[in-house]
Design a protein around this motif. Structure first.
Motif, PDB file in Angstrom:
ATOM      1  N   GLN A   1       0.810  -1.099  -0.143  1.00  0.00           N
ATOM      2  CA  GLN A   1       0.110   0.029   0.020  1.00  0.00           C
ATOM      3  C   GLN A   1       0.814   1.201  -0.185  1.00  0.00           C
ATOM      4  OE1 GLN A   1      -3.405  -0.165   2.530  1.00  0.00           O
ATOM      5  NE2 GLN A   1      -3.123   2.048   3.035  1.00  0.00           N
ATOM      6  N   GLN A   2       1.960   1.244   0.694  1.00  0.00           N
ATOM      7  CA  GLN A   2       2.962   2.414   0.724  1.00  0.00           C
ATOM      8  C   GLN A   2       3.556   2.703  -0.358  1.00  0.00           C
ATOM      9  OE1 GLN A   2       5.145   1.388   4.300  1.00  0.00           O
ATOM     10  NE2 GLN A   2       3.328   1.288   5.637  1.00  0.00           N
ATOM     11  N   THR A   3       4.162   1.684  -1.220  1.00  0.00           N
ATOM     12  CA  THR A   3       5.071   1.776  -2.329  1.00  0.00           C
ATOM     13  C   THR A   3       4.257   1.916  -3.722  1.00  0.00           C
ATOM     14  OG1 THR A   3       5.061  -0.566  -2.380  1.00  0.00           O
ATOM     15  CG2 THR A   3       6.733   0.511  -1.201  1.00  0.00           C
ATOM     16  N   VAL A   4       3.005   1.657  -3.889  1.00  0.00           N
ATOM     17  CA  VAL A   4       2.163   1.696  -5.159  1.00  0.00           C
ATOM     18  C   VAL A   4       2.264   2.891  -5.884  1.00  0.00           C
ATOM     19  CG1 VAL A   4       0.004   2.366  -4.340  1.00  0.00           C
ATOM     20  CG2 VAL A   4      -0.041   0.907  -6.181  1.00  0.00           C
ATOM     21  N   TYR A   5       2.615   3.103  -7.125  1.00  0.00           N
ATOM     22  CA  TYR A   5       2.634   4.103  -8.084  1.00  0.00           C
ATOM     23  C   TYR A   5       2.409   3.682  -9.743  1.00  0.00           C
ATOM     24  CZ  TYR A   5       7.471   2.950  -9.238  1.00  0.00           C
ATOM     25  OH  TYR A   5       8.629   2.350  -9.745  1.00  0.00           O
ATOM     26  N   ILE A   6       2.123   4.498 -10.433  1.00  0.00           N
ATOM     27  CA  ILE A   6       1.902   4.389 -11.986  1.00  0.00           C
ATOM     28  C   ILE A   6       3.220   4.982 -12.711  1.00  0.00           C
ATOM     29  CG2 ILE A   6       0.817   5.023 -14.056  1.00  0.00           C
ATOM     30  CD1 ILE A   6      -1.861   5.003 -12.397  1.00  0.00           C
ATOM     31  N   GLU A   7       3.837   3.943 -13.505  1.00  0.00           N
ATOM     32  CA  GLU A   7       4.872   4.328 -14.567  1.00  0.00           C
ATOM     33  C   GLU A   7       4.739   4.028 -15.946  1.00  0.00           C
ATOM     34  OE1 GLU A   7       9.589   3.351 -15.352  1.00  0.00           O
ATOM     35  OE2 GLU A   7       8.331   1.694 -14.246  1.00  0.00           O
ATOM     36  N   ASP A   8       4.655   5.036 -16.684  1.00  0.00           N
ATOM     37  CA  ASP A   8       4.669   4.934 -18.253  1.00  0.00           C
ATOM     38  C   ASP A   8       5.837   4.647 -18.634  1.00  0.00           C
ATOM     39  OD1 ASP A   8       2.101   5.567 -18.220  1.00  0.00           O
ATOM     40  OD2 ASP A   8       2.185   7.647 -18.288  1.00  0.00           O
ATOM     41  N   ARG A   9       6.122   3.358 -18.912  1.00  0.00           N
ATOM     42  CA  ARG A   9       7.354   2.639 -19.122  1.00  0.00           C
ATOM     43  C   ARG A   9       7.659   2.522 -20.806  1.00  0.00           C
ATOM     44  NH1 ARG A   9      11.640   1.205 -16.275  1.00  0.00           N
ATOM     45  NH2 ARG A   9      13.164  -0.160 -16.832  1.00  0.00           N
ATOM     46  N   PRO A  10       8.674   3.162 -21.377  1.00  0.00           N
ATOM     47  CA  PRO A  10       8.797   3.061 -22.896  1.00  0.00           C
ATOM     48  C   PRO A  10       9.058   1.626 -23.368  1.00  0.00           C
ATOM     49  CG  PRO A  10      10.198   4.785 -22.041  1.00  0.00           C
ATOM     50  CD  PRO A  10       9.650   3.987 -20.553  1.00  0.00           C
ATOM     51  N   LEU A  11       8.198   1.333 -24.687  1.00  0.00           N
ATOM     52  CA  LEU A  11       8.296   0.102 -24.817  1.00  0.00           C
ATOM     53  C   LEU A  11       9.916  -0.312 -25.203  1.00  0.00           C
ATOM     54  CD1 LEU A  11       5.395  -0.122 -27.511  1.00  0.00           C
ATOM     55  CD2 LEU A  11       5.633  -1.528 -25.528  1.00  0.00           C
ATOM     56  N   HIS A  12      10.763   0.215 -25.407  1.00  0.00           N
ATOM     57  CA  HIS A  12      12.190  -0.052 -25.776  1.00  0.00           C
ATOM     58  C   HIS A  12      12.759  -0.504 -24.815  1.00  0.00           C
ATOM     59  CE1 HIS A  12      14.551   3.635 -24.238  1.00  0.00           C
ATOM     60  NE2 HIS A  12      13.276   4.199 -24.623  1.00  0.00           N
TER      61      HIS A  12
ATOM     62  N   TYR B   1      -8.544   3.875  -9.283  1.00  0.00           N
ATOM     63  CA  TYR B   1      -7.806   4.619 -10.469  1.00  0.00           C
ATOM     64  C   TYR B   1      -8.618   5.850 -11.319  1.00  0.00           C
ATOM     65  CZ  TYR B   1      -5.407   4.335 -15.028  1.00  0.00           C
ATOM     66  OH  TYR B   1      -4.867   4.656 -16.285  1.00  0.00           O
ATOM     67  N   ASP B   2      -8.039   7.060 -11.406  1.00  0.00           N
ATOM     68  CA  ASP B   2      -8.668   8.047 -12.067  1.00  0.00           C
ATOM     69  C   ASP B   2      -8.167   8.335 -13.450  1.00  0.00           C
ATOM     70  OD1 ASP B   2      -6.257   9.595 -11.571  1.00  0.00           O
ATOM     71  OD2 ASP B   2      -7.084  10.900 -10.506  1.00  0.00           O
ATOM     72  N   GLY B   3      -7.487   7.378 -14.086  1.00  0.00           N
ATOM     73  CA  GLY B   3      -7.026   7.671 -15.275  1.00  0.00           C
ATOM     74  C   GLY B   3      -5.474   8.299 -15.257  1.00  0.00           C
ATOM     75  N   HIS B   4      -5.214   8.828 -14.432  1.00  0.00           N
ATOM     76  CA  HIS B   4      -3.685   9.558 -13.964  1.00  0.00           C
ATOM     77  C   HIS B   4      -2.843   8.906 -12.785  1.00  0.00           C
ATOM     78  CE1 HIS B   4      -5.206  12.222 -17.287  1.00  0.00           C
ATOM     79  NE2 HIS B   4      -6.140  12.368 -16.558  1.00  0.00           N
ATOM     80  N   ARG B   5      -3.795   8.922 -11.657  1.00  0.00           N
ATOM     81  CA  ARG B   5      -3.282   8.270 -10.526  1.00  0.00           C
ATOM     82  C   ARG B   5      -3.906   7.280 -10.203  1.00  0.00           C
ATOM     83  NH1 ARG B   5      -4.413  13.779  -7.704  1.00  0.00           N
ATOM     84  NH2 ARG B   5      -6.482  13.367  -8.791  1.00  0.00           N
ATOM     85  N   ILE B   6      -3.090   6.608  -9.026  1.00  0.00           N
ATOM     86  CA  ILE B   6      -3.937   5.126  -8.380  1.00  0.00           C
ATOM     87  C   ILE B   6      -3.630   5.331  -6.874  1.00  0.00           C
ATOM     88  CG2 ILE B   6      -1.760   3.660  -8.459  1.00  0.00           C
ATOM     89  CD1 ILE B   6      -3.848   1.708  -9.877  1.00  0.00           C
ATOM     90  N   TRP B   7      -4.566   4.635  -6.226  1.00  0.00           N
ATOM     91  CA  TRP B   7      -4.569   4.542  -4.727  1.00  0.00           C
ATOM     92  C   TRP B   7      -5.046   3.167  -4.391  1.00  0.00           C
ATOM     93  CZ3 TRP B   7      -6.763   8.570  -7.261  1.00  0.00           C
ATOM     94  CH2 TRP B   7      -6.421   9.925  -7.406  1.00  0.00           C
ATOM     95  N   LEU B   8      -4.170   2.544  -3.402  1.00  0.00           N
ATOM     96  CA  LEU B   8      -4.490   1.458  -2.883  1.00  0.00           C
ATOM     97  C   LEU B   8      -4.800   1.637  -1.324  1.00  0.00           C
ATOM     98  CD1 LEU B   8      -1.837  -1.243  -4.061  1.00  0.00           C
ATOM     99  CD2 LEU B   8      -4.134  -0.720  -4.951  1.00  0.00           C
ATOM    100  N   HIS B   9      -5.851   1.184  -0.707  1.00  0.00           N
ATOM    101  CA  HIS B   9      -6.286   1.330   0.682  1.00  0.00           C
ATOM    102  C   HIS B   9      -6.800  -0.134   1.162  1.00  0.00           C
ATOM    103  CE1 HIS B   9      -9.207   3.024  -1.998  1.00  0.00           C
ATOM    104  NE2 HIS B   9     -10.156   2.815  -1.086  1.00  0.00           N
TER     105      HIS B   9
END
Length: 551
Positions: free
Chosen positions: A335-346, A513-521
């Motif tokens: 729960q403390q470490t979750v985040y979103i990353e947009d990672r390049p395909l390469h 998930y709001d399309g930009h950010r994400i929360w876990l609880h």
């Protein structure tokens, strides 16, 4: 003291405080017949009801041998007992004998033993072993439908728990109906650690289950082909083998428990390397167990025998062990470490090669574009009583050149994002490319390290840390629409490696998930909360915080 069927007690013992739990082996008629016997050994028994056994009560012996009369001319005492909820086959009696929902045992090898866990509010927690004794342990045993306690164990002898510690310095008279009726102190983390979790071993009724199954041909008493006692077409009892098709660790767990041999290290579908029995015919097929049954006869099986491979070499087998590992995920860390990353395909060629992306990634315009990843760290602890080691030996590990590591298990964890109705909307998986001791609690030395093709595993009291920035430590949510979801992680999902407890292998969180950010609880392991709280969590995601009272 002689057995009760050899010399009887005078009726003066028969007050309500002298009731003890035992297996009722006589009918009403049999009890009447026993009552007519005229040999008496003991009289004037005065139990408080808190004693561990009858010999601990004040009593008087008749001098010399058992006499033919009882002082005062009273009749012999008779007791008639009923089995606890786990042992009765009567549905009506099961409803009447309500199983307690405020205390449970975890991590024990045999029925009626384990770490004591109590439910406070909606959250399960352990009991500190300060002043823990047989009186308190017996209250727990009787509350669960067993007999009195054989042992009150300290020092986390049945493995360490996780989460809160609810009780300290429990003091019971022995007559309480629940451990919650005993005196105790509330504690803080400074007062007690999980290395001090209290445990019990209870007296349990003799059921004779071990006489209905046996294992033969192994190198020790802990391994061999499984043979069951069944009726043939002539209604004659005979020993027969089990078809190995579909046989797994869960079925093997039941056999090992039934024989009093602990846990199953392996459930084997082929046993060609074992010999030593003249039994060649198969009796059962299609055996399927949940894993917590008391006997194999309580599991499902084919009504009509059906097995494609009936040769003796394809009979089911087991390897048992007195101890087992127990893996559990550190839910707060997720729960403390979750985040979103947009990672390049390469940067994802290796991950794609190891099937760590969603199916739509195959249609992407490589190497351009990106994938949206839900990333988090996971810390997997071994709180059991044996090291967790991969089922496959190092000779069968698979080398992956892209990441430069060996895979010792095909699947070690499942990462899933679920809709509110439980269907998967995104998934990931992580092969155990490196099972090792990242960190250990004080006093425990690391034993496993992946470097230089070292041994893989997780030592008791240690944990394996997968950081959020490691490849495949994610769920690909590129195709997921904004909304409310349930995030789930399952360790050892295919039960490839035996554990003392599979109920704590899953972790769930509410996810927004709001399309930009994400929360876990509300992240928690599968058996952390009461059944009622868990139902509310699944039905009303995001509302569990209002339902759980942490004290």
């Amino acid at each position: 003291m002689r057995k009760l069927d050899e010399a009887h007690l005078c009726e003066s013992v028969g007050d309500s405080t002298s009731t003890y739990f035992m297996k009722d082996q006589k009918s009403v008629t049999g009890l009447y017949t026993e009552r007519q016997k005229n040999h008496f050994l003991v009289h004037s028994v005065a139990c408080l009801g808190t004693e561990m056994h009858l010999a601990a009560c004040p009593l008087e012996f008749n001098k010399g041998n058992a006499t033919a009369s009882c002082p005062g001319g009273v009749l012999p005492a008779v007791v008639s007992c009923i089995p606890g909820p786990l042992y009765t086959h009567s549905l009506a009696l099961k409803k009447k004998l309500k199983t307690t929902t405020s205390v449970r045992l975890k991590g024990g090898t045999h029925q009626g033993e384990g770490r004591v866990e109590v439910l406070r509010g909606s959250e399960w927690g352990t009991v500190c072993d300060d002043r823990w004794n047989l009186q308190a342990a017996s209250v727990v045993c009787r509350e669960l439908g067993f007999g009195s306690a054989k042992e009150a164990l300290t020092g986390a002898r049945m493995g360490q728990g996780v989460g809160p510690i609810h009780m300290n310095e429990v003091q019971c008279s022995g007559q309480e109906r629940s451990i919650w009726n005993c005196r105790f102190k509330n504690i803080t983390s400074e007062d007690c650690q999980h290395t001090e979790d209290a445990s019990v071993r209870c007296n349990t009724p003799y059921m004779g289950f071990h006489k209905m199954v046996r294992i033969t041909g192994g190198r020790s008493q802990y391994e061999g082909r499984v043979e069951v006692l069944s009726l043939d077409v002539n209604r004659t009892q005979r020993w027969g083998l089990l078809c190995g098709e579909g046989w797994s660790t869960r079925e093997a767990m039941v056999v090992c428990r039934q024989l009093g041999l602990g846990y199953a290290n392996h459930g084997l579908q082929e046993t060609w390397y074992w010999d030593g029995s003249n039994v060649t015919d198969m009796a059962w097929s299609g055996v399927k167990c949940v894993g917590d049954e008391l006997a194999l006869s309580q599991c499902q099986r084919h009504k009509v025998f059906s097995c494609q491979k009936t040769a003796t070499r394809f009979a089911a087998g087991v390897i048992c062990s007195e101890t087992a590992s127990d893996l559990v995920l550190n839910a707060p860390l997720v729960q403390q470490t979750v985040y979103i990353e947009d990672r390049p395909l390469h940067m994802l060629y290796c991950a794609a090669e190891e099937d760590c992306l969603s199916k739509s990634a195959a249609k992407a315009n490589w190497p351009y574009g990106h994938r949206r990843l839900l990333r988090f760290s996971s810390e997997i602890r071994n709180i059991g009583r044996a090291d967790f080691k991969p089922k496959a030996g190092r000779h069968s590990w698979v080398w992956h050149a892209c990441h430069g590591h060996y895979h010792s298990m095909d699947i070690f964890t499942h990462y899933d994002l679920l809709s509110l109705n439980g269907s998967k909307v995104a998934e990931g998986h992580k092969a155990s490319f490196c099972l090792e001791d990242s960190e250990c609690q004080d006093g425990v030395a690391k034993r496993y390290e992946c470097a230089n093709f070292g041994d893989q595993g997780i030592t008791v009291g240690c944990w394996d840390l997968y950081r959020h920035d490691i490849d495949c430590q994610w769920v690909d949510i590129t195709d997921v629409k904004p909304g409310n979801y349930i995030f789930q992680v399952v360790i050892n999902p295919n039960f490839e490696v035996a554990e003392s407890d599979f109920t704590n292998n899953a972790m769930k969180c509410n996810c927004k998930y709001d399309g930009h950010r994400i929360w876990l609880h509300n992240c928690h392991i599968g058996d952390a909360f009461s059944e009622e709280a868990e139902r509310k969590f699944e039905k009303y995601p995001g509302q569990l915080n209002n339902q759980i009272t942490r004290k």
